[in-house]
Design a protein around this motif. Sequence first.
Motif, PDB file in Angstrom:
ATOM      1  N   ALA A  50       1.242  -0.982   0.032  1.00  0.00           N
ATOM      2  CA  ALA A  50      -0.119   0.045   0.278  1.00  0.00           C
ATOM      3  C   ALA A  50       1.143   0.873  -0.186  1.00  0.00           C
ATOM      4  CB  ALA A  50      -1.304  -0.178   1.394  1.00  0.00           C
ATOM      5  N   GLY A  51       2.211   1.299   0.689  1.00  0.00           N
ATOM      6  CA  GLY A  51       3.302   2.639   1.417  1.00  0.00           C
ATOM      7  C   GLY A  51       3.158   2.354  -0.533  1.00  0.00           C
ATOM      8  N   ASN A  97       1.240   3.347  -3.110  1.00  0.00           N
ATOM      9  CA  ASN A  97       0.425   5.093  -3.214  1.00  0.00           C
ATOM     10  C   ASN A  97       1.041   6.277  -3.881  1.00  0.00           C
ATOM     11  OD1 ASN A  97      -0.194   7.433  -1.525  1.00  0.00           O
ATOM     12  ND2 ASN A  97       1.121   7.354   0.188  1.00  0.00           N
ATOM     13  N   LYS A  98       2.956   5.625  -4.185  1.00  0.00           N
ATOM     14  CA  LYS A  98       3.810   6.531  -4.462  1.00  0.00           C
ATOM     15  C   LYS A  98       3.841   6.918  -5.702  1.00  0.00           C
ATOM     16  CE  LYS A  98       7.372   5.250  -1.142  1.00  0.00           C
ATOM     17  NZ  LYS A  98       8.758   4.482  -1.334  1.00  0.00           N
ATOM     18  N   HIS A 124       0.206   6.316  -6.970  1.00  0.00           N
ATOM     19  CA  HIS A 124      -0.902   7.314  -6.921  1.00  0.00           C
ATOM     20  C   HIS A 124      -2.034   6.181  -8.072  1.00  0.00           C
ATOM     21  CE1 HIS A 124       0.525  10.991  -5.999  1.00  0.00           C
ATOM     22  NE2 HIS A 124       1.293  10.832  -7.270  1.00  0.00           N
ATOM     23  N   GLU A 160      -4.925   3.400  -7.493  1.00  0.00           N
ATOM     24  CA  GLU A 160      -6.290   3.215  -6.406  1.00  0.00           C
ATOM     25  C   GLU A 160      -6.471   1.370  -6.286  1.00  0.00           C
ATOM     26  OE1 GLU A 160     -10.644   3.892  -7.382  1.00  0.00           O
ATOM     27  OE2 GLU A 160     -10.083   4.705  -8.733  1.00  0.00           O
ATOM     28  N   ILE A 210      -7.987   0.993   2.336  1.00  0.00           N
ATOM     29  CA  ILE A 210      -8.364   1.321   1.313  1.00  0.00           C
ATOM     30  C   ILE A 210      -9.756   0.599   0.824  1.00  0.00           C
ATOM     31  CG2 ILE A 210      -6.130   0.829   0.130  1.00  0.00           C
ATOM     32  CD1 ILE A 210      -7.459  -2.169  -0.502  1.00  0.00           C
TER      33      ILE A 210
END
Length: 410
Positions: free
Chosen positions: A273-274, A277-278, A280, A282, A295
């Motif tokens: 997830a980390g 996230n970098k 973007h 979804e 999420i």
Amino acid sequence: MTEVLQKVKEASKKIATLKGGIKDKILLEMADNLENKANLIIKENKKDLEYAKNANLSSALVDRLLLNETRIKSMANALREIASLKNPVGRILEGWELPNGLRIEKTAIPIGVIGIIYESRPNVTSDAAALCFKSGNVCILKGGKEAEHSNRIIAEVLQEVLVKNNLPKEAISLLPDYSREGVAKLIKMDKYVDLIIPRGGEGLVRYVSENATVPVVKHDKGLCHTYIHKDADIDKAVNIAINAKVQRPGVCNAMETLIVDEDIAPIVLPLLAGEFNKFHTELRGDETACQIVPIKEADKKDWNTEYLANILSIKVVKNIDEAIAHIQKYGSGHSEAIITENYTASEKFLNEIDAACVYVNASTRFTDGGEFGFGAEVGISTNKLHARGPMGINDLTTYKFKIYGEGQVR
């Protein structure tokens, strides 16, 4: 259209008998001509980009349309790589002698006239034409309206080389009718066309498959999964999953669903997830995934969706059997991967998953003719007959039996 296809069919007789060295020489000349005419190709491509802008096409589609000097050089190099491959025509696939002295050879020959229907990427025009030519076939190409100017100029640049070498330009032809009606006619022209390869959206492939009287090899949707087994190496799992999704989200071999064993999910999901996230990305997860990381909750449609976008579904499972069951239910038979250090689990996955390409500890993004060493591909078949996976020059041949006798009668 009938008149065009008659000429294409006539051209196929001449191309089928060309020697390998002659085909390679012409392919190299085609590659040079693409580079020499790069400015003209870019000029025509700008017309398509302007159309895309006015039609509000997505940024992913515009990226597929774009041609620049670098991409044209890549197109030319693909032709050179195809030229360097061994001639697929004339290969003796099997040979044996009967007790009565008859010698039988199963020999590779061209299929004949191949119709290829595709969307967006104009480089497919040169790739498909070159693969067909190398394998002794002629092609009738139907690209998308959004790439009409680019496809036309690329075809003309390749045809120039054919004419220069006293070969019929119809060996590389564009379908004269870009409309849906044009496709409807083409796929029923079994008198002139020997094979149809549709590569594009799910709707196009379904329409062609349901309505064609010409044999079809489908380049269907790529609903690809990556399964992180409980015995996975965490670093490998994270790197592979990130690559499979974000390196190029809008292509058919990108991962659409990530499956994770419940034993390893609390460790690997927060890390993933980390990282996602970098980029973007979804993320949408089932109930268990949403309890581990904050999420969006997935619905039933997500498991059956080829996003072709920076969106990923996450499913947590109890074990490998549940993972395989999910893939067999929702997968499209394209590419599936398992991440594990457990040999028994990897072999079980390889043997039980029914897909064209099945990976252990590698990204599904490798399902590609160029990556497989084919030079390029005419499509990635999700059929089981006659070809499966990336279709290179060998898959564009069929065979005949040559029988040598000395007066034998039955």
